[in-house]
Every structure is written in C-alpha cells, then in structure tokens.
Design a protein around this motif. Structure first.
Motif: not given
Length: 929
Positions: A574-575, A577-580, A619-620, A637-639
């Motif tokens: 599932g990574v 999907r990212g921060l959403n 990163e997603g 980039k992550a920040r």
C-alpha cells in the motif's frame, strides 16, 4: 537626659518648613498633632495613637465617625454594584421575558447576593424559587426552567413530593430525551424509594414512550431532533445500570434481544409500530431458540419463516462439551473468616456466571433445573426496552457498545466523555495504568477505558486483572463477533474486526505486564492464530489496519524480525497510496516509532530505519526493505511533500464545505505524527514542535468554526483526533527530555495548554503527573488541577488530582516507615496531606457531575478507612448510598472494609434487590460440606 532631648525635639518639630526632617503629608501632621496632645503617664513620648493610649489606660475607644463612614462607603459601593446588576437584570427581563437563559443567569446570580447581603441559605433558596415561579409563568413550555425548579426544591421538599413533581414533568414532556435521562438519574439515585425492579420498570416505560413518539403513535407530541440517538443512549444506560447492580444476565439479554430485534427482523413486521413488532417478537424469545452469541443461533427471521413451514426439521445438535464445569471446591481455604469466603465466592461467580442460564433440551433440562432463578431472564424483563434502530451508524454503535460491554476496546481506543460518562466510571485501571518506560512513544496509543468489562466489577482493591473473560465468555464473544460481522456493510465490518484484533493485543499486553511467561506464550499463540485467520479472509487481505495490528502483536511478543517482515509486506502492498491514505500513515507512524524505541532500548543511536520508512511514505513509490543507505536528496523531497500535504489539510480559511471537514480532521493525526517524527529525526525537536503547534492551532480554530456553523458536529469523534495529536506531541517532547538536555518548562507548557482544552484526556493527565513528579513541587500542580476542575463538567481532573496527592502521601509514608527503630524521622513537609485529599473528595462529590460517579465514592470510602478513619469512613459509605445506591461494588468494598457488619450489608443489598449470588446461608452449607 536622653528622654528630655527627645521631648525637646518633639516640641521643636512644629515648623513644617524645617529642612532637617522629612516632610509629612497633611493627614500625618494632623495625626501627629492629635498624638502630641495625648502625652500622658501611659504615653510619655507621645508616640502611641489615641486607641493604644486608651487601651493602656484600660478604657474603650469612642466611636469614630470617619472610620465608620469609610466602612459604610465600602459597603455601599459593593451594594451599589449589586443593585445596579439587579436593575440591569430586571430591565433585560422586562424587555425579553421569554429569554430562558437570562432567567437562569438571574437565578444563579442570587448566590452573589447571598454573599453581599449575608442572607441565610434557605432565604436564598426561597428567593430563587420565587424567581423560577415567575419565569415558568412566562415560559410554560421551558423544560430547563422546570428542571431548575426541581433542582432547587430538592433541598426544600420531601422525597415523595419531589417524585410526584418529576412524574408530572415527564408526563407533560414525554418526547424529551434529555429530560427522561435526568428523571432516570433522579430515580436511580433516590435511596429512600430505590429498588432495582422499580428503576428497571422506569427505564422500560421511558423507552416504550419514546418509541411511541418516534413511531408517531403518540399524536400529541412530535418527535424532537435527536430522538433516535436518545433512545439508543438510554438503552445503553439501562444495560450499564443493570451491570453495576450485578444483574449482568439481564443486561446481556437486553443486548441479545435488541440485536435480534434489529438485524433479524422478518420483512412482514417491519412496517408495524414498535409495540406490535414486540408482540410478534415474544413467541420467538420464549421458544428456546439459540440467541445471538449462542451456538447455532439462526435469528428471529429464520425462526419465523420456519414456523410458517411447520417448525425445524433438523433437531439442534447436542452440545459435545460438558456443561460448564463447576469448581467442586468453591471455597479455597476453610480457615478464612466467613466474610472473606463470601467475598471470594461472590467475586468468582460474578466472573463466571454472567451469561443467562437456559435449559439444554438435548439433556432434558427444564426451567426448574436452574439452581439460581435470577440467572434466567423472562420476556417481561426485556420486552418494554425494545426500540427501533434503523440508521446504519446507530446499528454499528449498538454492536460496538455490546462488544465494549464484553471487554473489547472502543473504536477510538479511548474513553470518551459523554453526558452520562461520570455515571459509568467505575474502573480504577485507567488511573493506575502508568505508561511503559520501555515504550515511551507507543504506550499512549493503547486502548484505555474507565468502564469495567462485564464480570470484572468486584471490589476496588482487587489486584486480579483478568486477561479476557472465562472460557464460556470467550466462546460467547467469538460467536457474537462471527454472527454480527455478517449483518453490517464491509466498511463497518473492518471497524469491528479491528476492535477484535485490538482486544487480542490487549490480552497479550496484560500477560506481558503480569510477568507470567507461560500464560504469555499460550495467549500469544492464540492471538497470532486468530490474526492470521482474519487476514486470510478475502475482505481483509488488503486491510492495512489489520496488518498493522498483527505486526504490532508480533513486536510485543518479542518477534522483531517477524514483525518487520509483516510491516514490510504491508508497505509493499500500500505504500504507493502515499500521504493521502490515513491508514497507511498510521501504519508507517507506528513502524517508525517502534524502530526509534528499539534503537533506544538497545543503546544504539542510529534512526536511519525510521527515517527511511517515513521518507518512502512521502515518496509514494514502490517499497523496498531498508538496505542501510538513504539518499539526502530524497529526505529534502520528502520534507517538501510533507509540508504540502499538511498545508492541503490545514487551509488558511476553514469556512469550506462542512461535509469535508470531519473527513480531513480524521486524516490529520497520523499525518501530523509522521511529519513531526520525520522532522525530529532529520532536523531536531524545535522543527517537530513547530509542526505540532501549527496543527494544534489550526485544529482549535477549525473546531470552533465548525461548532458555530454546524450544530450537529459530533464532538467525541472530533476530540478523539485532536487528543491524539496532543498526546503524540507531548510524548515526543517527553521522550526528548528523557534522552537529551531540554527545558522541562516547554514540556509543561505543552501539557497545560492541551489539558486546558482537553480536560477529560486520561492519557494527557498521566503524562502530566509523570512530568510534575520530576519537580517535587506539588503547589504548581495543585493550582493547575484547581483551575481545570472549575471549568469542566468532567470528573476526570478531580480523579487525577486525588491520585497525585495519594501517590505523594504513599511516597512520604514509605520514607518514614523505612527508618530503623530509634532513628530520627526525616522532617518531610507533610502539610496535612490527608486533610487535603479529604477536601478534594468533598469538593468533587459536592459537584453535580461528581455526585453520581461510582469510582469517586469507592475511592473516597477506601481512602478514609485505609487512612485509619474507620468511623468517618462508615459515614462516607452511607453518604455514598444517597448518591449511588445501585452500585454493587460499593457494598462489596464495605464488606471488605467493615467485615464485622457483613450481614447488615447483605440485608441492605437484598432489600434494594441488588444481585446477590451467594447468600450467607449458602456459605454455611458450603462450609459444612
């Protein structure tokens, strides 16, 4: 001589322009001239004022008009202010005679007049009563004003008159759920007329009346907004009332009946009024068919359909297992005193016999074979309480409430405070559970509730914290879960399954804390087997929430490599999907926290693994397990990704669509946690602190705006997310303070700010107590507890304030007891801690919200007797009975604390119809055997 020189100086000091002396004001000079005239044998230097000189002569001072005028001026100024406020109230009430809140403010203002005019309490009560009567005349439909009148009359009227007026009020307003709730609380706390059967019948009357209002069969009164929620809340209140009174069989049957009545209703009766549906339900209940939670339960609908076809063709399978084995030796030790034997057998039966007894027809049993008739539940006990629960969200709430009743953690994992939460608070564990120092970040995410699970409510100082229920109880619980999961939508199924796995994790944790390795091993095997079975089901294979719980379970059992594999497998799914995805954020947050804790416990500093997990989340992209290297560019980039994601969930203007707001809020806590931990590991504590402060400020403004624009906002869900962010923030600051040089004032400020807004958070109070213990200065904490307690209706701040003082007293007592005989006692500043604790208890029980809190009274009683004040403790017991006469645990505490009066307490329980499983006569028979 020296005396003559002074006299000369006194005589010469008549020139005000003399430069050799300090100039005095006019009034001082006048005073000096008056004293100068009074030089006498008692005042040879002329330095005493007139009053002192007269006192030395043995004379009284004449009345001085000037001083009296000053006093009168001060008194008249305060009375003028009070008069001005009275005039302002009168003017506003003439202009707005229908403003009920203004009338209530005017009534409460009379307390200020009492202080200003030194009126007697009775005079103020009568004055308030006359104002209420005037207010009710102008507003005959106002329930609040009538309630205020009844509240005032509690001190003036006889209980019978008061009860009559209450009945009249609910007869006039039968459609008001909040009014019924207050009437029920009044009925169950009126000791003189209280009995369990009377109160239970009032609950039935209330629910059947509100059901008629909901159906529209009561034409005279339309249903008010929120009637469906009120019906379910009152039903749950009845179940917990019966549990606290010891009648757990009736409470379990109520839940079983309502689940059948809600989910297995035949289509042919769905359109009928509730009362007629209940009439059709009665034959099914009396038929002897298995009910929800029992083996082979098919439900009302299937039974009714089969009855139309002539009954079941296949007989029910005989039970392979023998009937629940009775422990032949119920008495563990016959040398114990009789009261102790009674307590032990009563507690043991309560833990094992809470399920309703039903005759097993395959063994030829009938109702007459039941040794204890109270274990059987008749339809008359549950029929009037059957209500319609049609909305899907309320149906899910019903199932979760039953599971929580059986011991599962709630959906949010925390104890939420509602209007009736103080009445439900009866478990000491949420005050005693100190977070684990080996898990400084994750131990606050564990389930915590103030409600005892069924069968666990014995006596307050009971150290036996069972990990789960008895064997029959665990089987019943498994059946309930399997049967109810089929009845609800897929999304709700995920919520129930998650609670199930959290319950297994909770049992493992209790075994871990008990230190029993053998029990931990067997419980761990069972819990892992269940987790794997649940994850194999098609609907659960992609559930990251369940994968998270399973991985955490493995980690708690010490299988770190296995846990990492589970986490990595879930992230691989599932990574992207990212921060959403809030569930993915939650999983990554826990994984990263566990890695930080593991590095801390193993004495190593590197936190690269945790940074890598949080970076891959932002990163997603596709996930690969950590290889030992992190590219610095990916961290930058992550920040940036975290900052953008947080800004999208924290818009500058919170006046957008209200429909989206709760969903965004629900996503908030895990995202903020991930970003805060990421900043802490890559930049430092100040950067993490800034993230949390920004999020909390926005949440505060968001909640305030939502309350203004949307009156139907469900506060518990909002506050659960808000509390989660605040707890994460404080836990991180505390972890940093323990491992680095860091000003504790910042940690304390974060805590006090959070608790001022979330005064009912047990996790925050635990953190606060731990932090203040470092200072060894109780004064600051006392002032803060006092300021918070004044502003909230919750009893939780009082409970933690008392806990803090009791811990301090225990520490001082242990230090003094540790001295050798003949050695001087250390001079520790005790400052009357016993009196301070007693004052806290008195203040808490005097409040409206603390008076009906069982836990508060039980702690008060226990404290008084253990502090060596048995006589006063006896008075506290009878005072507690006036407020919470239905709480069986209170009587059991009394038996333990006053063993010589055991028969008196058992007679009282019998008179009030509390559940008594072992009469003293049966103990005598058991002793003879």
């Amino acid at each position: 001589s020296f005396l003559e020189m002074i006299k000369c100086c006194t005589k010469e000091d008549t020139n005000p322009s003399s430069d050799s002396f300090i100039k005095l004001s006019a009034c001082t000079v006048e005073q000096g001239s008056s004293t100068q005239a009074s030089v006498s044998w008692v005042n040879p230097l002329g330095i005493y004022d007139r009053g002192t000189s007269l006192w030395l002569e043995g004379k009284g001072q004449p009345e001085v008009k000037g001083d009296q005028q000053d006093v009168e001026a001060q008194g008249s100024s305060s009375s003028t202010l009070l008069s001005a406020r009275v005039e302002e109230f009168n003017r506003k009430l003439r202009e707005n005679p229908t403003d009920t809140q203004l009338w209530l403010d005017f009534i409460h203002f009379q307390v200020d007049l009492l202080r200003g005019n030194k009126m007697s309490l009775r005079a103020v009560l009568e004055k308030k009563l006359s104002i209420v009567d005037r207010a009710v005349e102008g507003n005959p439909a106002s329930v609040d004003l009538k309630l205020e009148k009844l509240h005032l009359c509690k001190e003036l009227w006889e209980p019978a008159t008061l009860q009559k007026e209450w009945k009249k009020l609910v007869f006039i307003h039968p459609n008001s759920g909040p009014l019924w709730r207050k009437y029920l609380l009044f009925t169950q706390s009126l000791f003189s007329t209280f009995s369990v059967s009377k109160v239970n019948s009032v609950f039935g009357k209330c629910l059947s009346t509100l059901s008629a209002v909901q159906d529209g069969s009561m034409v005279s009164h339309p249903p008010l907004p929120g009637t469906q929620e009120d019906l379910l809340d009152i039903f749950l209140q009845q179940c917990h009332f019966l549990r606290q009174a010891g009648h757990t069989e009736k409470a379990v049957c109520l839940f079983q009946a309502l689940l059948d009545f809600t989910f297995f209703k035949p289509d042919s009766v769905k359109d009928l009024p509730t009362r007629q549906q209940v009439d059709f339900f009665e034959p099914f209940w009396d038929s002897g068919e298995p009910r929800v939670g029992e083996r082979g339960a098919r439900g009302w609908k299937a039974w009714m359909l089969q009855q139309e076809r002539g009954g079941w063709v296949i007989p029910s399978e005989p039970d392979d297992d023998d009937e629940e084995e009775q422990d032949d030796a119920e008495i563990k030790d016959k040398t114990w005193p009789k009261w102790k034997i009674w307590l032990d057998v009563e507690a043991s039966r309560e833990a094992n016999h809470w399920l309703p007894w039903r005759p097993d027809k395959t063994k030829g049993q009938s109702e007459e074979d039941c040794e204890d008739p109270d274990r059987q539940v008749l339809f008359d006990d549950i029929g009037p309480s059957m209500i319609r629960v049609d909305r899907p969200d309320l149906q899910l709430q019903l199932i979760l409430s039953f599971l929580q009743f059986l011991g599962l953690p709630g959906p949010s994992g925390k104890f939420s405070t509602t209007s009736s939460s103080n009445i439900l608070l009866d478990d000491l564990t949420f005050l005693e559970e100190i977070p684990d120092p080996e898990r400084p970040l994750t131990s606050y995410d564990l389930p915590m509730a103030g409600i005892c699970a069924v069968g666990h409510m014995t006596f307050l100082s009971d150290c036996r914290r069972q990990a789960g229920l008895c064997k029959a109880g665990e089987e019943f619980l498994q059946n309930v879960l399997q049967q109810t999961l089929q009845l609800i939508p897929t999304q709700d199924q995920a919520t129930v399954t998650l609670c199930w796995l959290q319950y297994e994790k909770l049992k493992v944790l209790r075994c871990l804390r008990s230190g029993n390795k053998r029990r931990l091993k067997s419980q761990g095997k069972r819990s892992k087997r269940l987790a794997k079975r649940l994850l194999k089901e098609p609907d659960n294979r992609g559930s990251l929430a369940l994968w998270r719980e399973y991985a955490h379970l493995e980690w708690l059992l010490g299988n770190l490599e296995e846990a990492r594999k589970v986490f990595d497998t879930a992230l691989g799914m599932g990574v992207t999907r990212g921060l959403n995805d809030p569930v993915l954020c939650n999983l990554c947050f826990l994984y990263a926290q566990l890695e930080v804790e593991q590095a801390l416990n193993s004495g190593t500093v590197p936190t690269s693994k945790a940074v890598y997990i949080l970076t891959k989340l932002a990163e997603g992209a596709a996930y690969t397990p950590f290889s030992g290297q992190i590219n610095p560019v990916t961290i930058l980039k992550a920040r940036k990704a975290y900052e953008q994601a947080l800004l999208s969930f924290l818009p500058e203007q919170s006046t957008g669509s209200n429909a989206k707001a709760p969903k965004k809020r629900h996503r908030m806590s895990s995202l903020v946690g991930c970003f805060g931990l990421f900043q802490y590991l890559t930049v430092g504590i100040d950067a993490a602190d800034a993230v949390y402060n920004q999020a909390i400020q926005k949440l505060i403004s968001w909640n305030l705006n939502s309350e203004v624009t949307d009156g139907s906002l469900r506060r518990p869900k909002v506050f659960a997310d808000w509390e989660s962010v605040a707890v994460q923030h404080v836990a991180l600051l505390r972890h940093h303070a323990n491992t680095n040089v860091f000003p504790l004032s910042r940690l304390r400020l974060a805590l006090t700010d959070a608790l001022s807004l979330l005064p009912s958070s047990a996790s925050l109070w635990q953190l606060y107590l731990q932090t203040e213990n470092r200072y060894h200065s109780a004064g600051r904490a006392r002032r803060f507890f006092h300021s918070v307690a004044k502003k909230t209706d919750s009893v939780v701040p009082y409970l933690f304030a008392i806990t803090a003082e009791q811990r301090l007293k225990q520490m001082l007592d242990s230090v003094q007891r540790s001295c050798l005989p003949g050695e001087a006692l250390p001079t520790l500043p005790n400052n009357g801690l016993s009196n301070r604790i007693r004052c806290l208890f008195e203040n808490a029980t005097a409040t409206e919200h603390g008076a009906h809190c069982p836990l508060l009274w039980r702690m008060y009683l226990n404290f008084m007797v253990c502090d060596g004040n048995a006589e006063r403790g006896s008075g506290i017991f009878y005072k507690a009975l006036q407020a919470v006469p239905w709480v069986k645990g209170l009587y059991m505490d009394a038996v333990q604390l006053f063993p010589e009066r055991v028969q008196e307490f058992l007679d009282l329980m019998t008179e009030k119809e509390l559940r008594l499983r072992v009469p003293m006569e049966e103990v005598d028979i058991l002793l003879e055997d």
